[in-house]
Design an enzyme around this catalytic site. Sequence first.
Site, PDB file in Angstrom:
ATOM      1  N   LEU A   1      47.532  12.154  11.434  1.00  0.00           N
ATOM      2  CA  LEU A   1      47.586  11.192  12.535  1.00  0.00           C
ATOM      3  C   LEU A   1      48.887  11.362  13.310  1.00  0.00           C
ATOM      4  O   LEU A   1      49.945  11.568  12.734  1.00  0.00           O
ATOM      5  CB  LEU A   1      47.492   9.757  12.011  1.00  0.00           C
ATOM      6  CG  LEU A   1      46.270   9.407  11.160  1.00  0.00           C
ATOM      7  CD1 LEU A   1      46.292   7.931  10.797  1.00  0.00           C
ATOM      8  CD2 LEU A   1      44.976   9.781  11.869  1.00  0.00           C
TER       9      LEU A   1
ATOM     10  N   GLY B   1      47.948  11.953   1.829  1.00  0.00           N
ATOM     11  CA  GLY B   1      49.324  11.563   2.088  1.00  0.00           C
ATOM     12  C   GLY B   1      49.278  10.302   2.918  1.00  0.00           C
ATOM     13  O   GLY B   1      48.185   9.767   3.161  1.00  0.00           O
ATOM     14  N   GLY B   2      50.416   9.810   3.356  1.00  0.00           N
ATOM     15  CA  GLY B   2      50.463   8.564   4.117  1.00  0.00           C
ATOM     16  C   GLY B   2      49.452   8.549   5.245  1.00  0.00           C
ATOM     17  O   GLY B   2      48.626   7.650   5.336  1.00  0.00           O
ATOM     18  N   ASP B   3      49.523   9.578   6.112  1.00  0.00           N
ATOM     19  CA  ASP B   3      48.597   9.604   7.239  1.00  0.00           C
ATOM     20  C   ASP B   3      47.925  10.972   7.354  1.00  0.00           C
ATOM     21  O   ASP B   3      47.637  11.453   8.431  1.00  0.00           O
ATOM     22  CB  ASP B   3      49.323   9.241   8.535  1.00  0.00           C
ATOM     23  CG  ASP B   3      50.474  10.193   8.832  1.00  0.00           C
ATOM     24  OD1 ASP B   3      51.059  10.111   9.918  1.00  0.00           O
ATOM     25  OD2 ASP B   3      50.779  11.048   7.969  1.00  0.00           O
ATOM     26  N   GLU B   4      47.746  11.602   6.186  1.00  0.00           N
ATOM     27  CA  GLU B   4      47.110  12.929   6.165  1.00  0.00           C
ATOM     28  C   GLU B   4      45.775  12.857   5.448  1.00  0.00           C
ATOM     29  O   GLU B   4      45.665  12.209   4.409  1.00  0.00           O
ATOM     30  CB  GLU B   4      47.992  13.922   5.412  1.00  0.00           C
ATOM     31  CG  GLU B   4      49.257  14.310   6.164  1.00  0.00           C
ATOM     32  CD  GLU B   4      50.052  15.292   5.335  1.00  0.00           C
ATOM     33  OE1 GLU B   4      51.193  14.971   4.990  1.00  0.00           O
ATOM     34  OE2 GLU B   4      49.484  16.359   5.019  1.00  0.00           O
TER      35      GLU B   4
END
Lengths: 197, 357
Positions: B206, B246-249
């Site tokens: 993102l 991941g956080g935004d992956e």
Amino acid sequence: MHGLMNRSIQCFLRDTYGAATWAAVARQAQLGFENFEAMLSYDDALTDAVLEAAVQVLGRARDTVLEDLGIYLVSHPERQGLRRLLRFGGVGYADFLHSLEDLPGRIRLALPEVEAPHLVLEDHSSSEYSVLCHAGLAGAGHVVVGILRAMADDYGALTLVEYQGVAPDGAERIAITLADDDFAEGRRFDLAMQVTP
Amino acid sequence: MGAAPPDRPDLTAIAAGGLDLLMPMHVRIGSHGRILGCGPTIAKLHQGHGFLDRPALEVMDVRRPSGVEDLRDLRRLVGRRLYLKLAALPGLTLRGIAVPMPGGGLLLNLSFGIDLIEAVRDCGLTDADFAPTDLAVELLYVVEAKSAVMHELRGLNLRLQGAKSMAEEQALTDTLTGLRNRRALETILRRLVEGRQGFALMHMDLDYFKAVNDTLGHAAGDHVLRVVAQILTDETRANDTVARVGGDEFVLVMPGLADAALATQIAARIIARLSLPIPFEGSICRIAASAGFTLSDSYAQPEAETMLNDADQALYAAKRAGRACVQQYLPPELPAEAPREPQTSRRKRGPSAGPAG
């Protein structure tokens, strides 16, 4: 309360009245789970909650529910365990009655953590007996009445088993009249267990 | 016990009925070494076999102590624990003890010892076959009760194992979004690679997500991630895997997808949807996304690790190419086969793309 007791109540309700009734009882008692595990321990309050819920859902008196539980534990074809363990008590019903006081010791042999009811047998004559039952669960004497009646059938003995109420010390008194130890053909009992796979 | 008066008749003859009650498994051996009599349980075991009047050491075999050949040897073992076998029951070892009888004979009392359970089963014994003082029936009871308990415990163990599997299953899920997690992704990739099944692997990331978190707070960020998860799930097929790694992956695994144009199209559709404003509690969150993918068909021997890395390289190439782009990873050694348009806005070649991460 040991899970074995709770599980027995669950199986009794399920096998006698159907899975939907058990589910309704579990909901009413707010168990928060569907099945008791026989080998785990539970808060005593849960057992009372289940019994109270069963009384409401079935619309039957607590005493009757408990006595039916006792009969079920011994006589249900799917449940041979308790019946067999009790039959180890003796060759005839009188022998069996005399072995009742051994019962807590026998239960401890198998499951040391179970708090079995404390039973005292008084033999007034060869045909008149009393059983005094001290147990943690109120009304446990009614379960004993059910067990004694069902075991009489199992041995083929003709008996009169009567619940006589609670003594001031909390003991429940049961009167047994043994009219005929050899009244009918009892159920067969082989000492050696069938080998389970 | 004092000395018996000499005129007293044979002790065992008088007391045989009593002996039967006290010791239903006793054997009386005469001074001649033959069986004089026995208790009712021993008689039951010998139904159909001759026992009475036969030489004792013919119908029983003293195994230990060894060296018992005749009655004289047996007499020397008075008071010792004997291990013996009955000829009628060769499979069972019995225990016994011998004491002398008046007149030179021996009284032998037997028990089943540890073979009790087999004996009861094989010989159809009942509790009437044991003396009331005998704890044999209690032993049977304990064995049976313990077996029942073990049976229950086995059941409980199986159920707990089931619960553990379920917990593990849950541990393959990202709790915030309900998507699969990295662990689940690795399992799925391994399965696909080992199964030699073709698939597309897409890495998506993102843009501006950090800004949402920083300006509108983590609640807004969490909301955005859930919306993204929903979009990714909507835009993929049921047997595709969407994992948050991941956080935004995010990583998408699409089995059976070997068409770069189609993969690009899917990515473009997702990117378009992710670019739409996401309302959250009166505010509007704006994000975008970039994607890089690789196809297992591009490898002679696809490896999960390599493919993840390559998809990652493609993703960073896409980001460099301008946000909201999609790039396919193309191995350098592949000849420039007919370019399949429209594949990407810009085509990347090889992992030369430099600083990843």
